[in-house]
Design a protein around this motif. Sequence first.
Motif, PDB file in Angstrom:
ATOM      1  N   ILE A 171    -100.064  30.621  -3.872  1.00 30.67           N
ATOM      2  CA  ILE A 171     -98.927  30.088  -4.620  1.00 30.67           C
ATOM      3  C   ILE A 171     -98.027  29.368  -3.629  1.00 30.67           C
ATOM      4  O   ILE A 171     -98.025  29.692  -2.443  1.00 30.67           O
ATOM      5  CB  ILE A 171     -98.165  31.215  -5.373  1.00 30.67           C
ATOM      6  CG1 ILE A 171     -97.120  30.638  -6.336  1.00 30.67           C
ATOM      7  CG2 ILE A 171     -97.532  32.199  -4.399  1.00 30.67           C
ATOM      8  CD1 ILE A 171     -96.546  31.661  -7.314  1.00 30.67           C
ATOM      9  N   PHE A 172     -97.287  28.390  -4.117  1.00 30.04           N
ATOM     10  CA  PHE A 172     -96.464  27.556  -3.247  1.00 30.04           C
ATOM     11  C   PHE A 172     -94.994  27.679  -3.639  1.00 30.04           C
ATOM     12  O   PHE A 172     -94.665  27.659  -4.821  1.00 30.04           O
ATOM     13  CB  PHE A 172     -96.906  26.090  -3.354  1.00 30.04           C
ATOM     14  CG  PHE A 172     -98.334  25.899  -2.932  1.00 30.04           C
ATOM     15  CD1 PHE A 172     -98.646  25.571  -1.624  1.00 30.04           C
ATOM     16  CD2 PHE A 172     -99.374  26.092  -3.834  1.00 30.04           C
ATOM     17  CE1 PHE A 172     -99.969  25.419  -1.221  1.00 30.04           C
ATOM     18  CE2 PHE A 172    -100.699  25.952  -3.442  1.00 30.04           C
ATOM     19  CZ  PHE A 172    -100.998  25.616  -2.134  1.00 30.04           C
ATOM     20  N   THR A 173     -94.124  27.797  -2.634  1.00 27.20           N
ATOM     21  CA  THR A 173     -92.696  27.821  -2.917  1.00 27.20           C
ATOM     22  C   THR A 173     -92.221  26.398  -3.188  1.00 27.20           C
ATOM     23  O   THR A 173     -92.903  25.425  -2.857  1.00 27.20           O
ATOM     24  CB  THR A 173     -91.869  28.388  -1.745  1.00 27.20           C
ATOM     25  OG1 THR A 173     -91.849  27.422  -0.674  1.00 27.20           O
ATOM     26  CG2 THR A 173     -92.415  29.714  -1.244  1.00 27.20           C
ATOM     27  N   ASP A 191    -101.649  31.746   8.271  1.00 22.30           N
ATOM     28  CA  ASP A 191    -103.041  31.382   7.962  1.00 22.30           C
ATOM     29  C   ASP A 191    -103.342  29.950   8.390  1.00 22.30           C
ATOM     30  O   ASP A 191    -104.375  29.672   8.971  1.00 22.30           O
ATOM     31  CB  ASP A 191    -103.280  31.548   6.455  1.00 22.30           C
ATOM     32  CG  ASP A 191    -104.739  31.358   6.078  1.00 22.30           C
ATOM     33  OD1 ASP A 191    -105.469  32.358   6.005  1.00 22.30           O
ATOM     34  OD2 ASP A 191    -105.151  30.187   5.876  1.00 22.30           O
ATOM     35  N   HIS A 192    -102.443  29.030   8.068  1.00 25.48           N
ATOM     36  CA  HIS A 192    -102.601  27.637   8.500  1.00 25.48           C
ATOM     37  C   HIS A 192    -101.268  26.907   8.376  1.00 25.48           C
ATOM     38  O   HIS A 192    -100.367  27.375   7.667  1.00 25.48           O
ATOM     39  CB  HIS A 192    -103.695  26.905   7.702  1.00 25.48           C
ATOM     40  CG  HIS A 192    -103.454  26.841   6.218  1.00 25.48           C
ATOM     41  ND1 HIS A 192    -103.778  27.871   5.356  1.00 25.48           N
ATOM     42  CD2 HIS A 192    -102.920  25.873   5.435  1.00 25.48           C
ATOM     43  CE1 HIS A 192    -103.465  27.532   4.122  1.00 25.48           C
ATOM     44  NE2 HIS A 192    -102.922  26.318   4.127  1.00 25.48           N
ATOM     45  N   CYS A 193    -101.129  25.804   9.107  1.00 25.59           N
ATOM     46  CA  CYS A 193     -99.922  24.961   9.035  1.00 25.59           C
ATOM     47  C   CYS A 193    -100.369  23.534   8.771  1.00 25.59           C
ATOM     48  O   CYS A 193    -101.214  23.006   9.501  1.00 25.59           O
ATOM     49  CB  CYS A 193     -99.153  24.995  10.352  1.00 25.59           C
ATOM     50  SG  CYS A 193     -98.465  26.606  10.729  1.00 25.59           S
ATOM     51  N   VAL A 194     -99.796  22.915   7.760  1.00 28.54           N
ATOM     52  CA  VAL A 194    -100.256  21.599   7.316  1.00 28.54           C
ATOM     53  C   VAL A 194     -99.284  20.512   7.754  1.00 28.54           C
ATOM     54  O   VAL A 194     -98.063  20.669   7.628  1.00 28.54           O
ATOM     55  CB  VAL A 194    -100.398  21.575   5.784  1.00 28.54           C
ATOM     56  CG1 VAL A 194    -100.880  20.209   5.304  1.00 28.54           C
ATOM     57  CG2 VAL A 194    -101.359  22.658   5.321  1.00 28.54           C
ATOM     58  N   GLY A 195     -99.840  19.403   8.248  1.00 24.17           N
ATOM     59  CA  GLY A 195     -99.027  18.255   8.643  1.00 24.17           C
ATOM     60  C   GLY A 195     -99.233  17.087   7.708  1.00 24.17           C
ATOM     61  O   GLY A 195    -100.345  16.862   7.218  1.00 24.17           O
ATOM     62  N   GLN A 245     -95.651  19.947   6.676  1.00 22.99           N
ATOM     63  CA  GLN A 245     -95.417  19.996   5.234  1.00 22.99           C
ATOM     64  C   GLN A 245     -95.308  21.423   4.724  1.00 22.99           C
ATOM     65  O   GLN A 245     -94.415  21.743   3.961  1.00 22.99           O
ATOM     66  CB  GLN A 245     -96.573  19.307   4.496  1.00 22.99           C
ATOM     67  CG  GLN A 245     -96.428  19.338   2.983  1.00 22.99           C
ATOM     68  CD  GLN A 245     -97.753  19.310   2.252  1.00 22.99           C
ATOM     69  OE1 GLN A 245     -98.730  19.931   2.682  1.00 22.99           O
ATOM     70  NE2 GLN A 245     -97.790  18.593   1.151  1.00 22.99           N
ATOM     71  N   HIS A 246     -96.266  22.265   5.110  1.00 19.37           N
ATOM     72  CA  HIS A 246     -96.141  23.661   4.692  1.00 19.37           C
ATOM     73  C   HIS A 246     -96.760  24.624   5.687  1.00 19.37           C
ATOM     74  O   HIS A 246     -97.635  24.269   6.464  1.00 19.37           O
ATOM     75  CB  HIS A 246     -96.641  23.900   3.264  1.00 19.37           C
ATOM     76  CG  HIS A 246     -98.123  23.899   3.042  1.00 19.37           C
ATOM     77  ND1 HIS A 246     -98.829  22.792   2.645  1.00 19.37           N
ATOM     78  CD2 HIS A 246     -99.035  24.902   3.115  1.00 19.37           C
ATOM     79  CE1 HIS A 246    -100.102  23.106   2.483  1.00 19.37           C
ATOM     80  NE2 HIS A 246    -100.267  24.386   2.775  1.00 19.37           N
ATOM     81  N   ILE A 247     -96.226  25.838   5.654  1.00 24.88           N
ATOM     82  CA  ILE A 247     -96.725  26.938   6.471  1.00 24.88           C
ATOM     83  C   ILE A 247     -97.309  27.954   5.497  1.00 24.88           C
ATOM     84  O   ILE A 247     -96.611  28.395   4.577  1.00 24.88           O
ATOM     85  CB  ILE A 247     -95.586  27.589   7.284  1.00 24.88           C
ATOM     86  CG1 ILE A 247     -94.924  26.539   8.189  1.00 24.88           C
ATOM     87  CG2 ILE A 247     -96.105  28.767   8.102  1.00 24.88           C
ATOM     88  CD1 ILE A 247     -93.595  27.008   8.764  1.00 24.88           C
ATOM     89  N   ALA A 248     -98.591  28.274   5.683  1.00 30.89           N
ATOM     90  CA  ALA A 248     -99.233  29.245   4.789  1.00 30.89           C
ATOM     91  C   ALA A 248     -99.241  30.600   5.473  1.00 30.89           C
ATOM     92  O   ALA A 248     -99.714  30.745   6.594  1.00 30.89           O
ATOM     93  CB  ALA A 248    -100.656  28.811   4.461  1.00 30.89           C
ATOM     94  N   VAL A 249     -98.679  31.600   4.778  1.00 33.99           N
ATOM     95  CA  VAL A 249     -98.610  32.947   5.331  1.00 33.99           C
ATOM     96  C   VAL A 249     -99.448  33.884   4.472  1.00 33.99           C
ATOM     97  O   VAL A 249     -99.447  33.795   3.242  1.00 33.99           O
ATOM     98  CB  VAL A 249     -97.145  33.433   5.439  1.00 33.99           C
ATOM     99  CG1 VAL A 249     -96.446  32.723   6.588  1.00 33.99           C
ATOM    100  CG2 VAL A 249     -96.376  33.208   4.161  1.00 33.99           C
ATOM    101  N   PHE A 275     -93.399  26.702   1.761  1.00 33.79           N
ATOM    102  CA  PHE A 275     -94.312  27.755   2.209  1.00 33.79           C
ATOM    103  C   PHE A 275     -95.403  27.986   1.165  1.00 33.79           C
ATOM    104  O   PHE A 275     -95.211  27.720  -0.021  1.00 33.79           O
ATOM    105  CB  PHE A 275     -93.564  29.075   2.448  1.00 33.79           C
ATOM    106  CG  PHE A 275     -92.798  29.100   3.744  1.00 33.79           C
ATOM    107  CD1 PHE A 275     -91.587  28.427   3.862  1.00 33.79           C
ATOM    108  CD2 PHE A 275     -93.290  29.784   4.848  1.00 33.79           C
ATOM    109  CE1 PHE A 275     -90.878  28.433   5.059  1.00 33.79           C
ATOM    110  CE2 PHE A 275     -92.590  29.797   6.048  1.00 33.79           C
ATOM    111  CZ  PHE A 275     -91.386  29.123   6.148  1.00 33.79           C
ATOM    112  N   GLU A 276     -96.533  28.448   1.645  1.00 35.00           N
ATOM    113  CA  GLU A 276     -97.625  28.896   0.774  1.00 35.00           C
ATOM    114  C   GLU A 276     -97.841  30.378   1.060  1.00 35.00           C
ATOM    115  O   GLU A 276     -97.793  30.798   2.215  1.00 35.00           O
ATOM    116  CB  GLU A 276     -98.904  28.115   1.113  1.00 35.00           C
ATOM    117  CG  GLU A 276    -100.159  28.646   0.420  1.00 35.00           C
ATOM    118  CD  GLU A 276    -101.432  27.876   0.830  1.00 35.00           C
ATOM    119  OE1 GLU A 276    -101.333  26.827   1.510  1.00 35.00           O
ATOM    120  OE2 GLU A 276    -102.529  28.353   0.478  1.00 35.00           O
ATOM    121  N   ILE A 277     -98.046  31.166   0.009  1.00 33.03           N
ATOM    122  CA  ILE A 277     -98.450  32.553   0.176  1.00 33.03           C
ATOM    123  C   ILE A 277     -99.927  32.604  -0.204  1.00 33.03           C
ATOM    124  O   ILE A 277    -100.311  32.090  -1.265  1.00 33.03           O
ATOM    125  CB  ILE A 277     -97.648  33.511  -0.751  1.00 33.03           C
ATOM    126  CG1 ILE A 277     -96.143  33.184  -0.719  1.00 33.03           C
ATOM    127  CG2 ILE A 277     -97.928  34.961  -0.386  1.00 33.03           C
ATOM    128  CD1 ILE A 277     -95.478  33.301   0.619  1.00 33.03           C
TER     129      ILE A 277
HETATM  130 FE   FE2 Z   1    -102.229  25.271   2.394  1.00 31.26          FE
END
Ligand code: FE2
Length: 375
Positions: free
Chosen positions: A329-331, A179-183, A262-266, A342-344
């Motif tokens: 939700i965030f791992t 969905d998105h990738c955060v830096g 920082q995170h990858i949202a799937v 990761f974010e779901i």
């Molecule tokens: Fe996010």
Amino acid sequence: MQTQFVEKETLTQDFLPLNGTDHVEMYVGNAKQSAHFYKTAFGFNTVAYAGPETGLRDRASYVLQQGKIRLVLTTPLKSEGPVMEHIKKHGDGVKILALWVDDAYKSYDETIKRGARSYQTPQTLTDEFGEIRTAGIYTYGETVHLFVERKNYKGAFMPGYVATEGGYQPAGTGLLYIDHCVGNVGWNRMNEAVKWYEDVMGFRNILSFDDKQINTEYSALMSKVMSNKNGYVKFPINEPAEGKKKSQIEEYLEFYEGEGVQHIAVATHDIISTVREMKVRGVEFLSPPPRAYYETLLERVGSIDEDIAPLQELGILVDHDEEGYLLQIFTKPVQDRPTLFFEIIQRKGAQSFGAGNFKALFESLEREQELRGNL
Ligand code: FE2
């Protein structure tokens, strides 16, 4: 919470058309074991492999897939070389956010002439399944955008990789696409990074949050969401802001030793079953927000299709915007350094990123930071 939507109309043609995310490549200390983790815990399957058996002398890579998500896990085989240097400094982390394009050579030329720094000049790779063209540029930190053109390729991943069939291939958990990738970028670097995405990649800033909107008693951050023209690729960018104590972004920058993903949202179509399954398989999520969060949930976000009880049981957060709502939700970090997680996410109309949850999320993150002695 007030959200500032920024619309900037442009009449120019998109000089960098993107079809979506092609893959995410992580450099890790032990790709064989990381692959096992992402397969067992997240539900990925192995689709391709490259290593000594395929003629590579210095590295091994496992290509995992679930839905449209491709994760490449690469590890060095010797103490020298760029992969080892990256791991030595950053630990396990994302090296490449690869973008799926129709013309890798043109994508490279268009971004280089607008000021991008080259990572890899355009090249064409061929095997019996056709050809792949790639070219790469640097973005924040040592992170790279690789342009991947695969319209003339029918193989498992890329020339140089062999397809992996059979063996251990656990059932999926319902993960569909990125969905998105955060830096995370350093102090006073966000506007520079935003301008880079605007000027070099033709992205637009679609959403902004300042430190007045995203803060807790202790820490604050600023965030701007960058989107490509068709909206298939979104890169939010975070910068730390002054707070009473060290923010989670500062903690990241300290332990990643620089800027990075920082995170990858799937995305999933059923977050309750996805998260329930991932928990059974050992994925650790941030601790749930206080009970009051769920008691006042419907007042904040309006009516939702889901029952509150399983959301509360699993610690799933809900936020809304003008177009609908989202569940997320965030791992916990997926390596020992408190860096990548990761974010779901399940979207039910909402196109935003859960700013209304930032406070609940941060307080949860700070509890973890405190346990690590980094608050
Ligand atoms: Fe996010």
